[in-house]
Scaffold this active site. Structure first.
Site, short mmCIF file in Angstrom:
data_model
loop_
_atom_site.label_atom_id
_atom_site.label_comp_id
_atom_site.label_asym_id
_atom_site.label_seq_id
_atom_site.Cartn_x
_atom_site.Cartn_y
_atom_site.Cartn_z
N ARG A 23 -2.50 -24.13 22.43
CA ARG A 23 -1.88 -23.09 21.59
C ARG A 23 -2.81 -21.89 21.46
NH1 ARG A 23 -0.78 -26.23 16.06
NH2 ARG A 23 0.88 -24.69 15.85
N GLY A 27 3.69 -11.40 22.22
CA GLY A 27 3.17 -10.98 23.52
C GLY A 27 1.99 -11.83 23.93
N MET A 52 0.22 -15.55 24.61
CA MET A 52 0.80 -16.68 25.33
C MET A 52 1.52 -17.65 24.39
SD MET A 52 -0.79 -19.59 27.70
CE MET A 52 -0.61 -20.76 26.39
N ARG A 59 0.16 -20.56 7.37
CA ARG A 59 -0.26 -19.15 7.38
C ARG A 59 0.43 -18.45 6.22
NH1 ARG A 59 2.94 -17.80 12.89
NH2 ARG A 59 4.91 -18.65 12.21
N ARG A 108 12.67 23.49 -8.91
CA ARG A 108 12.89 24.67 -8.08
C ARG A 108 14.07 25.45 -8.61
NH1 ARG A 108 12.30 20.90 -2.95
NH2 ARG A 108 13.27 19.61 -4.54
N ARG A 165 9.11 26.50 -11.20
CA ARG A 165 8.64 27.46 -10.22
C ARG A 165 9.61 28.63 -10.14
NH1 ARG A 165 8.36 25.83 -4.08
NH2 ARG A 165 10.60 26.16 -4.28
N GLU A 186 -0.42 27.10 -1.50
CA GLU A 186 0.29 26.70 -0.29
C GLU A 186 0.02 27.60 0.90
OE1 GLU A 186 4.52 26.63 -0.99
OE2 GLU A 186 4.40 28.26 -2.43
N SER A 234 -0.98 23.76 -8.14
CA SER A 234 -0.16 22.67 -7.61
C SER A 234 -0.13 22.86 -6.10
CB SER A 234 1.24 22.73 -8.20
OG SER A 234 2.04 21.74 -7.60
N GLY A 277 1.22 22.84 -2.72
CA GLY A 277 2.48 22.72 -2.00
C GLY A 277 2.14 22.35 -0.57
N THR A 278 1.98 21.07 -0.33
CA THR A 278 1.41 20.65 0.95
C THR A 278 2.40 20.72 2.10
OG1 THR A 278 1.75 18.40 0.17
CG2 THR A 278 -0.49 19.24 0.13
N ASN A 279 3.68 20.94 1.82
CA ASN A 279 4.60 21.16 2.94
C ASN A 279 4.25 22.48 3.62
OD1 ASN A 279 5.75 18.88 1.96
ND2 ASN A 279 7.68 19.80 1.36
N ASP A 280 4.24 23.55 2.79
CA ASP A 280 3.91 24.85 3.36
C ASP A 280 2.44 24.92 3.75
OD1 ASP A 280 6.02 26.64 3.74
OD2 ASP A 280 6.36 26.73 1.58
N TYR A 285 -2.55 14.72 -11.19
CA TYR A 285 -1.29 14.01 -11.00
C TYR A 285 -0.77 14.21 -9.59
CZ TYR A 285 0.91 18.57 -11.26
OH TYR A 285 1.27 19.87 -10.97
P1 ADP Z 1 3.77 -20.19 17.65
O1 ADP Z 1 2.55 -19.41 17.33
O2 ADP Z 1 4.69 -19.51 18.59
O3 ADP Z 1 4.40 -20.75 16.43
P2 ADP Z 1 2.67 -22.79 18.06
O4 ADP Z 1 1.36 -22.98 18.72
O5 ADP Z 1 2.65 -22.90 16.59
O6 ADP Z 1 3.25 -21.41 18.53
O7 ADP Z 1 3.63 -23.87 18.72
C1 ADP Z 1 5.01 -23.76 18.99
C2 ADP Z 1 5.75 -24.97 18.50
O8 ADP Z 1 5.20 -26.16 19.00
C3 ADP Z 1 5.69 -25.09 17.00
O9 ADP Z 1 6.92 -25.52 16.52
C4 ADP Z 1 4.64 -26.12 16.78
O10 ADP Z 1 4.85 -26.79 15.57
C5 ADP Z 1 4.83 -27.04 17.98
N1 ADP Z 1 3.59 -27.71 18.30
C6 ADP Z 1 2.42 -27.13 18.64
N2 ADP Z 1 1.46 -28.06 18.84
C7 ADP Z 1 2.04 -29.26 18.63
C8 ADP Z 1 1.57 -30.61 18.67
N3 ADP Z 1 0.30 -30.88 18.95
N4 ADP Z 1 2.43 -31.58 18.41
C9 ADP Z 1 3.71 -31.30 18.11
N5 ADP Z 1 4.22 -30.06 18.06
C10 ADP Z 1 3.40 -29.04 18.32
MG MG Z 2 3.60 -21.79 15.11
MG MG Z 3 6.66 26.61 -0.47
#
Ligand code: ADP
Ligand code: MG
Ligand code: MG
Length: 982
Positions: free
Chosen positions: A97, A106, A108, A364, A594, A691, A845, A864, A866-869, A952
């Protein structure tokens, strides 16, 4: 030797908490901390971000010692779980992972089931007694490894899978038999061979090595790099890589996998919130291959009610985890509570249950809606989990803006989504929600809007020609354009929800319809757009119009914010109703009213036009008279001078222009007086900065080009009629005489408009310059202000007027106007017998005013910004010409980090401001300084205003709560920085 690899519990023991995320990434740190706390985490280890960086430094080679440390750690894991990696009898399988410090699309994806080969799959069968499961795991590995590590297009695998599914009765992947899966494995291996001209690796360690490399490589994958560029995340952080024992949620119906939040991320309610799937593996819940079930019984019952499912059927077919596995559920509740207490914030959890046994896979900080963010922060203070300061710091100021805008009823939105009414998603360009009939041109929008029908204007993109339609519409939807496109900028200015750049729409203006994913929306069909999320729905979704008193938690949070901030928060409001709204939101004054906005109202515009058109001639005659009076006084015996005086007097007396001018001023006086009374009443006891008249005069007049076209057309029509012998107007038509009269009137207007035309109105007769030329207009306004103040004071209200001069550049301008103001004020107060305290000040301004702040403060009691102008003049950029045009390019090329009209340019404009504050206060220590440009409502700009010591910030009423929070955060940040440097 450098330590590249940490077992989860080592990461907890050996790395200090504040370094863990840097070194182990977010996912690794979470796993280490959960393992350290004794929670059930499948054993494993993390390869550090340093290893990733070293890998790149060595030209994509594992640094010295890394592989040995991986093997060593793997060995310790084997001992712990009593299985061996690659063991044909009792194999250990792992997941690989990725996980950087910040979670990043993006990067892996995860590869599960690493370690399965033709050999070890037999061991897995022996271990589990489940052939079907084992081959399913194996085919998933080849598929994930092939796609994620080797880049084989996923659909090539899906294609094979589909062919087999089609042969089954149920047509689902769960219907595939063990034999079928075994055949699929063979076909997958053949596909792999054909695509890559190599075999699927039968050495488990080779699989592991390649997967780790792929995790590292993905750090510089294109999508990840783009993402980091966009969010300004440094490229040298590197990603960590986690290798973890597999646990299986797909080992039958006493197994499951799921995700949960410790509190409801939509509402903030303190309740476990999540979903699970019995007999499924990790990615299945998110991938949506089956409908996931609710974790708690309560949520499950609610869901069933909404879907019209009977309690009996629910218990049978859709039971909650609470009901299905009560003990595991209890254990999970305890784990969730513990994690929340530990992190002192909502956690987003991933877990798997293998044959009744709970395993934690991820924790997380949970993402949440604005509403939830506020509720959770406030609740946690009451629970004693966090301090008020932390609560105030935890909510994004921009988020609370959304809370006070009209929004969709969440439940209704959810239902729409489930019904498949979510059509597309575009850019969330201007927040708020709107629902209305789709219309495809501005004129229709205006016409329908006039009839009181709610409309959403749908355009490929918008131009200035569409603005009247945008004003009439509830919301705006475009196919093209970005966050600073015309549609986005104008919508934000109008405070209307907008979704822009919704590329999925195919708009057909001819047929007045758009299609998306095969669905067609015609003119008049209802659509709903959510400018806060970018979602576009078919049909009507009910909206909620919130108010602060009802948002109890928000009100409480803001009250705490008020304890911490040093900046006051005022509001820009031109009308009493806006002033009342601002006060309800906590405004402590009006920073900008205004007066010319008041002039635009239909009942006054004719007088304003009369005033403007006649002012030049009237003023000329009056100036002449004054000169003649002075000459006559100086030379009382000079008959020539006396004659000139008489003539000048007669000229003024008989002049049509003077008469019209005076009449217009007389008409406007009571109207303005009433406007101001309303403002003073709404802001009883609080300062109100008014104003004096400002904009380029032509804005009040018909457009020259249009007028010219009308004149020409009228002329030709008259000529045509003349050519017809014995022409008689038909019924309803004007006679030639009437038309000629109309023409004469229009021509006179055209001449006057032409006389006022400017090459460059932005730098023309604006602001105080107008007042210097036509002091009677200022006299009128000051009289109206003072009379209004006297009137309300007699009624027991405390008016605190502050009279503000726009666009001044030199202290002399201010001296001239100040004399007029003081003189009129004395007159009014004497006549009314009421004493009014008022202040006199100016907008800053133009750069020259900032440069000469020390002198200007001799006359001005307040500044005051007038930061737009000020932004326009400092940059020499006309906003209308820049936004949606070249400024877009500037932003893309990062020539400017942000749009300087939205986020204050601290380096340039800010430098002038800082200087002006310092020099102004040197002249006048109690100088009151504020900001009334749009930046007054922008959190980053507010922080800067706090830094340079403004009194202010003044923001639009709806942004007052945002500003209160941002001002508190600025103060708290400053406090934290002071403590740190100590
Ligand atoms: P993402 O960051 O995309 O959530 P993860 O690394 O958390 O990727 O994994 C994708 C999925 O695979 C998640 O649902 C995670 O719980 C599951 N997963 C990852 N590692 C294991 C593991 N060792 N056993 C079972 N499920 C796993
Ligand atoms: Mg995950
Ligand atoms: Mg003005």
């Amino acid at each position: 030797m450098k330590k590249w690899v940490y077992l989860f519990e080592e990461g907890y023991r050996e790395i200090p908490a504040e370094r863990r995320r840097d070194l182990l990434g977010g996912k690794g740190a979470g796993l280490a901390e959960m393992a350290g706390a004794g929670l059930p985490v499948p054993p494993g280890f993390t390869i550090t971000t340093e290893a990733c960086n070293a890998y790149f430094a060595a030209g994509r080679q594992f640094p010295e010692g890394l592989w040995e440390q991986v093997l060593e750690a793997l060995h310790r894991v084997e001992e712990k779980v009593g299985r061996r990696f690659g063991d044909p009898q009792n194999p250990l399988l792992v997941s690989v992972r990725s996980g950087a410090k910040f979670s990043m699309p993006g990067m892996m994806d995860t590869v599960l089931n690493v370690g399965l080969t033709d050999e070890t799959v037999k061991g897995l069968i022996a271990q589990t007694g489940d052939e079907r499961f084992a081959y399913d795991a194996y085919r998933r590995l080849i598929q994930m490894f092939g796609r994620i590590v080797k880049g084989i297009p996923g659909e090539r695998f899906e294609h094979i899978l589909d062919r087999y599914k089609a042969k089954t009765k149920g047509k689902q992947d769960t219907d595939l038999t063990a034999e079928m899966l075994r055949d699929i494995v063979e076909e997958f291996k053949a596909l792999y061979r054909k695509e890559l001209e190599e075999e699927f690796p039968q050495d488990p360690l080779e699989q592991l090595r390649q997967a780790i490399r792929a995790v590292f490589d993905s750090w510089f994958g294109k999508r990840a790099v783009d993402y980091r560029n966009f969010y300004k995340i440094p490229h040298d952080l590197g990603t960590a890589c986690n290798v973890q024992t597999m646990v299986f949620g797909n080992m039958g119906f006493d197994s499951a996998t799921g995700v949960a939040f410790t509190r409801n991320p939509a509402t903030g309610e303190k309740e476990l919130y999540g979903e699970y799937l019995p007999n499924a593996q990790g990615e299945d819940v998110v991938a949506g291959i089956r409908t996931p079930l609710k974790i708690t019984k309560k949520a499950s019952q609610e869901w069933a009610r909404e879907h019209g499912i009977s309690e009996e059927e629910r218990r049978l077919r859709y039971p909650s985890l609470e009901e299905r596995m009560p003990e595991t559920y209890q254990q999970f509740l305890e784990v969730a509570a513990l994690l929340e207490r530990h992190y002192r914030d909502v956690q987003d959890l991933e877990f798997t249950i293998e044959r009744g046994r709970l395993w934690m896979l991820q924790t997380r900080t949970g993402k949440r809606t604005a509403k939830a963010a506020v509720k959770i922060a406030v609740d946690m203070v009451h629970e004693g989990l966090i301090t008020k300061e932390e609560a105030v710091m935890r909510v994004e100021p921009e988020q609370i803006n959304q809370l006070l805008l009209p929004r969709f009823d969440e439940k209704a939105k959810e239902r729409a989504r489930e019904k498949g009414d979510l059509l597309a998603r575009g850019l969330n360009a201007s927040p708020g929600a709107a629902t209305g009939h789709a219309v495809f041109d501005a004129d229709t929008a205006e016409a329908w809007g006039r009839d009181g029908r709610p409309v959403i204007l749908v355009r490929p993109e918008t131009t200035p020609d569409d603005v009247h339609g945008m004003i009439a519409a509830r919301g705006i939807l475009t196919q093209r354009g970005g966050a600073t496109s015309h549609a986005a900028v104008v919508a934000r200015g109008l405070g209307k929800p907008a979704v822009v750049g919704c590329e999925a729409l195919q708009i057909d203006l001819e047929r007045k319809q758009f299609s998306v994913n095969g669905r067609v929306i015609r003119e008049g069909d209802f659509i709903s757009i959510d400018g806060s999320t970018g979602e576009v729905f078919a049909g009507q979704i009910p909206t909620i119009d919130p108010n602060l008193a009802e948002e109890r938690e928000l009100a409480e949070l803001l009250a705490w914010a008020d304890e911490f901030r040093r900046l006051q928060v005022w509001a820009n409001a031109d009308y009493p109703r806006d002033a009342r709204k601002a006060r309800e939101f906590g405004a402590e004054g009006i920073g900008l009213a205004r007066t010319e906005h008041m002039f635009f109202e239909a009942d006054r515009l004719p007088y304003v036009r009369q005033m403007i058109l006649n002012a030049p001639e009237a003023q000329r005659l009056m100036d002449q008279l004054r000169a003649a009076q002075q000459a006559a006084q100086a030379r009382p015996d000079d008959p020539k001078a006396q004659k000139a005086l008489r003539e000048a007097e007669r000229a003024v007396r008989t002049s049509k222009a003077v008469k019209a001018y005076r009449k217009a001023l007389d008409r406007l006086l009571p109207v303005q007086r009433k406007d101001f009374e309303g403002l003073f009443e709404a802001m009883d006891g609080l300062p109100v900065i008014i104003r004096l008249i400002d904009p380029p005069m032509h804005e009040f007049l018909p457009r020259y080009e249009e007028l010219l076209a009308e004149v020409v057309e009228l002329r030709t029509r008259i000529e045509e009629r003349r050519k017809i012998k014995g022409y008689r107007p038909r019924k309803g038509e004007k006679s030639i005489r009437q038309m000629e009269e109309e023409l004469a009137e229009k021509e006179a207007l055209l001449r006057a408009v032409n006389a006022l035309r400017e090459m460059n109105p932005m730098l023309g007769l604006r602001g105080i310059r107008l007042g210097i030329l036509y002091p009677d207009i200022i006299r009128l306004q000051v009289r109206a202000i003072l009379e209004a103040a006297c009137n309300v004071k007699r009624r027991g209200i405390t008016p605190k007027p502050e009279i503000m001069i726009p666009l001044s550049a030199d202290v002399k301008e201010l001296q001239i106007v100040r004399e007029i103001v003081d003189e009129v004020a004395r007159e009014v107060m004497a006549r009314e017998g009421v004493e009014i305290e008022y202040k006199f000040g100016t907008m800053i301004e133009v750069p020259r005013a900032a440069l000469l702040a020390a002198e200007i403060a001799q006359v001005a009691e307040f500044f005051s910004f007038g930061t737009n102008d000020l932004t326009q003049t400092v940059w020499a950029i006309s906003r209308d010409d820049a936004e949606g045009k070249f400024l877009l390019r500037y932003l893309e090329e990062k020539i400017v980090p942000e749009n300087p009209f939205q986020v204050l340019d601290r380096k340039g404009v800010g430098r002038l401001m800082r200087m002006a504050v310092e020099e102004g206060r040197r002249t006048r220590p109690d100088l009151e300084v504020g900001i009334c440009g749009e930046h007054g409502g922008d959190p980053s700009s507010i922080e800067f205003c706090h830094e340079i010591g403004l009194n202010y910030v003044s923001a639009s009423p709806y942004r007052v709560p945002v500003a209160r929070l941002a001002a508190a955060q600025a103060a708290l940040k400053e406090r934290a920085a002071r403590i740190e440097t100590r």
